[in-house]
Design a protein around this motif. Structure first.
Motif, PDB file in Angstrom:
ATOM      1  N   ILE A 116      11.283  -4.883  -9.154  1.00 30.52           N
ATOM      2  CA  ILE A 116      12.670  -4.530  -9.462  1.00 30.52           C
ATOM      3  C   ILE A 116      12.726  -3.559 -10.635  1.00 30.52           C
ATOM      4  O   ILE A 116      13.505  -2.603 -10.628  1.00 30.52           O
ATOM      5  N   ARG A 117      11.894  -3.788 -11.638  1.00 32.72           N
ATOM      6  CA  ARG A 117      11.897  -2.898 -12.807  1.00 32.72           C
ATOM      7  C   ARG A 117      11.512  -1.473 -12.419  1.00 32.72           C
ATOM      8  O   ARG A 117      12.062  -0.505 -12.946  1.00 32.72           O
ATOM      9  N   TYR A 118      10.577  -1.335 -11.489  1.00 31.99           N
ATOM     10  CA  TYR A 118      10.079  -0.016 -11.132  1.00 31.99           C
ATOM     11  C   TYR A 118      10.748   0.564  -9.891  1.00 31.99           C
ATOM     12  O   TYR A 118      10.240   1.516  -9.292  1.00 31.99           O
ATOM     13  N   GLN A 119      11.896   0.015  -9.494  1.00 28.04           N
ATOM     14  CA  GLN A 119      12.543   0.479  -8.273  1.00 28.04           C
ATOM     15  C   GLN A 119      12.925   1.951  -8.338  1.00 28.04           C
ATOM     16  O   GLN A 119      12.972   2.630  -7.310  1.00 28.04           O
ATOM     17  N   ALA A 120      13.206   2.462  -9.543  1.00 27.79           N
ATOM     18  CA  ALA A 120      13.572   3.875  -9.656  1.00 27.79           C
ATOM     19  C   ALA A 120      12.428   4.784  -9.232  1.00 27.79           C
ATOM     20  O   ALA A 120      12.650   5.940  -8.854  1.00 27.79           O
ATOM     21  N   ALA A 177       0.817  -1.209   0.000  1.00 24.26           N
ATOM     22  CA  ALA A 177       0.000   0.000   0.000  1.00 24.26           C
ATOM     23  C   ALA A 177       0.849   1.257   0.000  1.00 24.26           C
ATOM     24  O   ALA A 177       0.479   2.278  -0.572  1.00 24.26           O
ATOM     25  N   ASP A 178       2.018   1.185   0.641  1.00 26.96           N
ATOM     26  CA  ASP A 178       2.904   2.349   0.710  1.00 26.96           C
ATOM     27  C   ASP A 178       3.521   2.678  -0.647  1.00 26.96           C
ATOM     28  O   ASP A 178       4.010   3.787  -0.853  1.00 26.96           O
ATOM     29  N   PHE A 179       3.527   1.725  -1.570  1.00 34.02           N
ATOM     30  CA  PHE A 179       4.131   1.937  -2.881  1.00 34.02           C
ATOM     31  C   PHE A 179       3.128   2.415  -3.923  1.00 34.02           C
ATOM     32  O   PHE A 179       3.455   2.526  -5.103  1.00 34.02           O
ATOM     33  N   GLY A 180       1.879   2.660  -3.513  1.00 35.32           N
ATOM     34  CA  GLY A 180       0.906   3.237  -4.418  1.00 35.32           C
ATOM     35  C   GLY A 180       0.691   2.404  -5.670  1.00 35.32           C
ATOM     36  O   GLY A 180       0.533   1.193  -5.619  1.00 35.32           O
ATOM     37  N   VAL A 181       0.687   3.073  -6.827  1.00 36.11           N
ATOM     38  CA  VAL A 181       0.424   2.409  -8.091  1.00 36.11           C
ATOM     39  C   VAL A 181       1.440   1.297  -8.345  1.00 36.11           C
ATOM     40  O   VAL A 181       1.097   0.227  -8.854  1.00 36.11           O
ATOM     41  N   VAL A 182       2.706   1.544  -7.988  1.00 35.16           N
ATOM     42  CA  VAL A 182       3.735   0.517  -8.184  1.00 35.16           C
ATOM     43  C   VAL A 182       3.400  -0.734  -7.374  1.00 35.16           C
ATOM     44  O   VAL A 182       3.513  -1.866  -7.870  1.00 35.16           O
ATOM     45  N   GLY A 183       2.990  -0.554  -6.136  1.00 31.02           N
ATOM     46  CA  GLY A 183       2.632  -1.698  -5.308  1.00 31.02           C
ATOM     47  C   GLY A 183       1.469  -2.481  -5.894  1.00 31.02           C
ATOM     48  O   GLY A 183       1.488  -3.718  -5.921  1.00 31.02           O
TER      49      GLY A 183
END
Length: 386
Positions: A147-151, A124-130
């Motif tokens: 891993i791809r979206y870690q940036a 939940a803390d990662f928003g859309v990425v999560g």
């Protein structure tokens, strides 16, 4: 120090995470990890000042507050407002984050603080990425997306992650940026491990082994509460080894429509950030991708990488020269890491490893490896085994 909070972006509704928690969207217009100009003395990557999502600091403060530890005086020293850090989308300049973290770690002693803070971070803390991750069709895809979206999450600034699969395991690797104080390095490694452990334990995936670059801490017994697999310290790389057998299983919240929509959104954000990366970082990423693509024995060339980056070879050579970097040095850097990993973690012969890196003669691989590391492949392997 100024903390900026990102307003909610219209057009994309908040998603629902586990236990009904709302997962707020990440706004690429305000959440980009690139600032216009670096403050004096701030660590930089390339020519940009970078930002860390305030969420990482907020989780650290929550752990301290749960133990009755106040660092309000340290926050005040950096001009930070505690309420501002609780807002979704808040960001802190990387240099300020590192200095603030070091101040806190200097004054506060909580065993395994980074690990505990990392376990407080959830999807939940990662928003859309999560949501793009937990709605993925398989756990393999979920891990790959993270891993791809870690940036987009601040990890790409402090830690370089990758995922490599072999016959029996999937290896989640991480390299923390160099030149950090030992206590800060320990914190970041433990935060990374804590975050992955909290996520993976809900997946049903079996952890086989954990390897960490940091020396064995006094609180190493803390890990035993969470891991039934071996945990090794003072290793060459940070690695979490997961058994491959369940990577193809479906996450509880898998949803093709949501997964595709969120992934498209993340790809658009990532493209905007990548356009602003330094040329050296973009070349490193391309070299790594080329090595992962078959045939493995074919080294990436300047022409291939230039085409991957959408430019001509002469243009790329000129841009690297302006940065004082040679293309072949970046290739050698990556090959050295691959060679060390294979010597350390496989039973393949030195000749086979050299061949996999494009050397037809073992003597050529010996000379190259010595130039990279100052020792022969055999001496390196014996040293790691010992």
């Amino acid at each position: 120090m100024q903390v900026c909070a990102a307003p909610a972006r219209k057009g994309i509704p908040p998603a629902m995470g586990r236990q009904g928690r709302r997962m707020m969207p990440f706004d690429p217009d305000t959440a980009s990890p690139l600032a216009a100009a670096p403050p004096a003395g701030s660590p930089e990557l390339g020519q940009f000042a970078l930002q860390i999502p305030g969420m990482h600091l907020n989780k650290l403060l929550q752990v301290l507050e749960s133990r009755g530890v106040s660092v309000a005086h340290i926050l005040a020293r950096f001009g930070l407002d505690r309420s501002g850090l609780r807002l979704g989308g808040s960001h802190i300049l990387y240099g300020d984050y590192v200095r603030l973290l070091d101040c806190i770690l200097t004054e506060v002693t909580v065993p395994g603080l980074g690990f505990l803070a990392g376990r407080h971070i959830n999807a939940a803390d990662f928003g859309v990425v999560g949501y793009a991750c937990i709605s993925a069709p398989t756990w393999r895809e979920a891990i790959s997306r993270f891993i791809r979206y870690q940036a987009l999450l601040g990890y790409g600034i402090r830690i370089r992650q990758d995922l490599v699969e072999n016959a029996s395991h999937a290896v989640i690797g991480a390299r923390v940026l160099p030149e950090l104080p030992a206590r800060t390095l320990l914190y970041l490694v433990e935060e990374w491990l804590g975050n992955w452990s909290a996520w993976l334990e809900t997946s049903g995936l079996e952890l086989a082994e954990i390897r960490l670059v940091v020396p064995r801490p006094d609180h190493a017994a803390l890990y035993m509460r969470y891991f039934s697999c071996p945990v090794h310290f003072s290793c060459a790389e940070n690695e979490i080894r997961v058994c491959r057998s369940h990577l193809g299983s479906m996450p509880e919240m898998a949803n093709d429509i949501a997964a595709n929509m969120m992934a498209d959104y993340c790809e658009n954000m990532l493209a905007r950030i990548n356009q602003s990366l330094s040329i050296v970082e973009r070349v490193r990423q391309s070299i790594s991708a080329q090595f992962r693509a078959p045939p493995h024995a074919t080294r990436p060339t300047l022409e291939v990488v230039a085409a991957d980056l959408g430019m001509g070879a002469r243009t790329l050579r000129r841009m690297l020269a302006l940065e004082g970097v040679r293309f072949q040095d970046l290739v050698n850097e990556h090959m050295a890491r691959l060679a060390q990993a294979m010597l350390r973690d496989s039973d393949r012969s030195i000749k086979e490893i050299g061949f996999s890196l494009g050397y037809t003669e073992v003597s050529g691989f010996h000379r190259a490896f010595r130039s990279w590391t100052g020792m022969t492949p055999g001496a390196y392997r014996e040293g790691r085994d010992g």
